[in-house]
Design an enzyme around this catalytic site. Sequence first.
Site, PDB file in Angstrom:
ATOM      1  N   GLY A  33       5.068  31.727   3.601  1.00 50.79           N
ATOM      2  CA  GLY A  33       5.644  32.161   2.326  1.00 50.79           C
ATOM      3  C   GLY A  33       5.264  33.609   2.023  1.00 50.79           C
ATOM      4  O   GLY A  33       6.120  34.430   1.677  1.00 50.79           O
ATOM      5  N   HIS A  34       3.972  33.941   2.207  1.00 47.94           N
ATOM      6  CA  HIS A  34       3.544  35.330   2.003  1.00 47.94           C
ATOM      7  C   HIS A  34       4.258  36.252   3.007  1.00 47.94           C
ATOM      8  O   HIS A  34       4.673  37.355   2.657  1.00 47.94           O
ATOM      9  CB  HIS A  34       2.042  35.490   2.267  1.00 47.94           C
ATOM     10  CG  HIS A  34       1.147  34.747   1.327  1.00 47.94           C
ATOM     11  ND1 HIS A  34       0.393  33.659   1.726  1.00 47.94           N
ATOM     12  CD2 HIS A  34       0.874  34.937   0.010  1.00 47.94           C
ATOM     13  CE1 HIS A  34      -0.318  33.231   0.699  1.00 47.94           C
ATOM     14  NE2 HIS A  34      -0.049  33.963  -0.352  1.00 47.94           N
ATOM     15  N   GLN A  58      -8.672  35.485 -12.674  1.00 51.48           N
ATOM     16  CA  GLN A  58      -7.600  34.527 -12.911  1.00 51.48           C
ATOM     17  C   GLN A  58      -8.014  33.079 -12.634  1.00 51.48           C
ATOM     18  O   GLN A  58      -7.180  32.188 -12.657  1.00 51.48           O
ATOM     19  CB  GLN A  58      -6.328  34.921 -12.159  1.00 51.48           C
ATOM     20  CG  GLN A  58      -6.394  34.818 -10.652  1.00 51.48           C
ATOM     21  CD  GLN A  58      -5.171  35.444  -9.995  1.00 51.48           C
ATOM     22  OE1 GLN A  58      -5.030  36.662  -9.921  1.00 51.48           O
ATOM     23  NE2 GLN A  58      -4.243  34.609  -9.514  1.00 51.48           N
ATOM     24  N   GLN A 145       8.760  33.457  -5.593  1.00 47.97           N
ATOM     25  CA  GLN A 145       9.392  32.578  -6.592  1.00 47.97           C
ATOM     26  C   GLN A 145       8.547  31.332  -6.864  1.00 47.97           C
ATOM     27  O   GLN A 145       8.627  30.738  -7.932  1.00 47.97           O
ATOM     28  CB  GLN A 145      10.764  32.153  -6.065  1.00 47.97           C
ATOM     29  CG  GLN A 145      11.542  31.259  -6.998  1.00 47.97           C
ATOM     30  CD  GLN A 145      12.468  30.348  -6.233  1.00 47.97           C
ATOM     31  OE1 GLN A 145      13.019  30.749  -5.203  1.00 47.97           O
ATOM     32  NE2 GLN A 145      12.659  29.128  -6.719  1.00 47.97           N
TER      33      GLN A 145
HETATM   34  O1  PAF Z   1       0.172  35.232  -6.652  1.00 47.38           O
HETATM   35  C1  PAF Z   1      -0.977  35.618  -6.330  1.00 47.38           C
HETATM   36  O2  PAF Z   1      -1.418  35.462  -5.193  1.00 47.38           O
HETATM   37  C2  PAF Z   1      -1.854  36.300  -7.361  1.00 47.38           C
HETATM   38  O3  PAF Z   1      -1.669  35.747  -8.627  1.00 47.38           O
HETATM   39  C3  PAF Z   1      -1.650  37.828  -7.405  1.00 47.38           C
HETATM   40  C4  PAF Z   1      -0.240  38.221  -7.839  1.00 47.38           C
HETATM   41  C5  PAF Z   1      -1.944  38.418  -6.030  1.00 47.38           C
HETATM   42  C6  PAF Z   1      -2.630  38.460  -8.409  1.00 47.38           C
HETATM   43  O4  PAF Z   1      -3.941  38.188  -8.072  1.00 47.38           O
END
Ligand code: PAF
Length: 275
Positions: A33-34, A58, A145
């Site tokens: 996905g990445h 986060q 998404q």
């Molecule tokens: O989606 C993620 O992996 C994270 O929330 C992000 C956008 C890299 C921010 O740390």
Amino acid sequence: VHVVSGVAQARELASLLPRPVGFVPTMGALHEGHLDLVRRAMNENASVVASVFVNPLQFAPTEDLSRYPRDLDGDRAKLAHLGVDMLFMPTPQTMYPAGFGTAVDVGPMGTVYEGAARPAHFRGVTTVVTKLLHVIDPDVLYLGQKDAQQTAVLRAMIRDLDMNVGTSIVPTHREPDGLAMSSRNVYLSPEQRAAAPSLHEALVTLCATLEHGSSKADAVAQARSKLSPLAQLDYLDVVDADRFEPVEQLRPPAFIIGAARFGKTRLIDNLWIEP
Ligand code: PAF
């Protein structure tokens, strides 16, 4: 691939890259996905920067920060193989030195759904992405998404704060049985893994039932019946894709969203109803 960990060094190197520059922020443990995001960025830009940073801001104290999967060598090799120009891998001390206290907050949009389940989560995401955008100064930010609310929150932040960057949302990569790829899938036991695709089935049923003209309440009830008994449902809903507010009818742009726990592992998924 140039691997840099310092802010000044990253800013200097990124500023020398041919434009447009595409930027793919990640928390590592890279899966297909990445890599879809990276491939899309490579196709659409002269240069691509990726970042790997497991952002402590986060995660709540009770969450999976310390056991979040990490594979720095694997990540570096995958990004180098795809031809990424620069990889920014800061440490937590670099991003949040002693005395760090500023936060970026988008307001109510960050407090519903994932924000209700994870109260400080989106503030951590918007704060780190603001910092990353200031360091890299890309032309386009690539987002998956899969994290639908994150895409809405970050687009709202960029709009509200007049940030000079475009966004590109890349469709979710799924396993053959429909399960959305996620770094957290590795936590699932074999039984939970077998049950996990039922979240996607529930979303597909919700979509099809609404398209048949049923009310949202009926469609949600039908969708719930598709969930495995191993799933503890958090929410199933239909939201406006820009404001992330619930809507009764399937009017694009919308997301059909769902979250459920399989044991200790919380999975999210969505369907994107494009205009
Ligand atoms: O989606 C993620 O992996 C994270 O929330 C992000 C956008 C890299 C921010 O740390």
